[in-house]
Design a protein around this motif. Structure first.
Motif, PDB file in Angstrom:
ATOM      1  N   ARG A  51       0.833  -1.205   0.000  1.00  0.00           N
ATOM      2  CA  ARG A  51       0.000   0.000   0.000  1.00  0.00           C
ATOM      3  C   ARG A  51       0.864   1.251   0.000  1.00  0.00           C
ATOM      4  NH1 ARG A  51      -4.614   1.337   4.348  1.00  0.00           N
ATOM      5  NH2 ARG A  51      -2.833   1.617   5.698  1.00  0.00           N
ATOM      6  N   GLU A  87      -8.840   9.402  -2.552  1.00  0.00           N
ATOM      7  CA  GLU A  87     -10.107   9.094  -3.213  1.00  0.00           C
ATOM      8  C   GLU A  87      -9.991   7.815  -4.043  1.00  0.00           C
ATOM      9  OE1 GLU A  87     -12.767  11.082  -6.701  1.00  0.00           O
ATOM     10  OE2 GLU A  87     -12.055  12.427  -5.120  1.00  0.00           O
ATOM     11  N   GLN A  88      -8.895   7.681  -4.778  1.00  0.00           N
ATOM     12  CA  GLN A  88      -8.713   6.508  -5.639  1.00  0.00           C
ATOM     13  C   GLN A  88      -8.573   5.221  -4.833  1.00  0.00           C
ATOM     14  OE1 GLN A  88      -5.930   7.025  -8.868  1.00  0.00           O
ATOM     15  NE2 GLN A  88      -5.514   4.848  -8.992  1.00  0.00           N
ATOM     16  N   LEU A  89      -7.882   5.300  -3.688  1.00  0.00           N
ATOM     17  CA  LEU A  89      -7.613   4.096  -2.895  1.00  0.00           C
ATOM     18  C   LEU A  89      -8.558   3.916  -1.709  1.00  0.00           C
ATOM     19  CD1 LEU A  89      -3.699   4.191  -2.818  1.00  0.00           C
ATOM     20  CD2 LEU A  89      -5.198   2.935  -4.381  1.00  0.00           C
ATOM     21  N   GLY A  90      -9.463   4.868  -1.519  1.00  0.00           N
ATOM     22  CA  GLY A  90     -10.394   4.771  -0.399  1.00  0.00           C
ATOM     23  C   GLY A  90      -9.719   5.021   0.937  1.00  0.00           C
ATOM     24  N   LEU A  91      -8.763   5.965   0.955  1.00  0.00           N
ATOM     25  CA  LEU A  91      -8.014   6.298   2.165  1.00  0.00           C
ATOM     26  C   LEU A  91      -8.250   7.750   2.527  1.00  0.00           C
ATOM     27  CD1 LEU A  91      -4.589   4.734   1.082  1.00  0.00           C
ATOM     28  CD2 LEU A  91      -6.314   3.672   2.540  1.00  0.00           C
ATOM     29  N   THR A  92      -8.022   8.075   3.786  1.00  0.00           N
ATOM     30  CA  THR A  92      -8.087   9.478   4.183  1.00  0.00           C
ATOM     31  C   THR A  92      -6.783  10.164   3.776  1.00  0.00           C
ATOM     32  OG1 THR A  92      -7.091   9.135   6.357  1.00  0.00           O
ATOM     33  CG2 THR A  92      -9.514   8.891   6.200  1.00  0.00           C
TER      34      THR A  92
END
Length: 167
Positions: free
Chosen positions: A120, A140-145
């Motif tokens: 990651r 946004e692309q990886l679903g992370l803050t």
């Protein structure tokens, strides 16, 4: 290297070298490459501290050999991609053989540094450095803050700095 570690690796080598070669040959399909990576497996053991005692030496050796095998495949893919990009150039734009070798060595060195990152963290780092995405876009692309992306980038920078400067 402590003599005890050297002796332990020597014993592992004598007991399991042919098994490691067979394991790697099944993955690589090439005896010479298997021999090279088996050698690298034991060199890596010599350069590290062995956890004592090893309850499952073959599992431990398989893990190290497997990681080296993955690095080998990543390097091959990187080299293939570079050579494919060169094939698209006009003959007048082709770099010299010396330049090609220097670029491949540099790509290999970068690949080895990146191999030390978790998947990651590596993905975040590459999206930032190669694709030029902002931390918000990566998140946004990886679903992370954004905070998680920042921490991953900090970890990647620290790792790269330590690998390059030995700090």
């Amino acid at each position: 290297m402590p003599p005890a570690n050297r002796d332990a690796v020597g014993e592992l080598y004598s007991q399991h070298h042919s098994w490691v070669v067979t394991l790697l040959r099944s993955r690589l399909g090439n005896r010479e490459q298997a021999l090279d990576l088996a050698q690298d497996t034991f060199v890596r053991l010599l350069r590290s501290e062995l956890p004592a005692p090893l309850r499952e030496p073959r599992a431990y050796l398989a893990t190290i050999a497997g990681r080296l095998c993955l690095q080998h495949f990543r390097r091959q893919a990187l080299e293939r991609a570079y050579l494919e990009s060169l094939a698209r150039l006009e003959p007048a734009q082709q770099p010299s053989e010396e330049t090609r070798l220097m670029v491949l060595e540099a790509l290999d060195a970068v690949g080895q540094v990146l191999d030390g990152l978790g998947s990651r963290v590596r993905e975040v780092f590459l999206l930032s450095q190669l694709d030029g995405l902002t931390y918000a876009q990566i998140g946004e692309q990886l679903g992370l803050t954004v905070n998680v992306v920042q921490k991953a980038m900090l970890k990647a920078y620290r790792h790269c700095y330590a690998e390059v400067y030995g700090a």
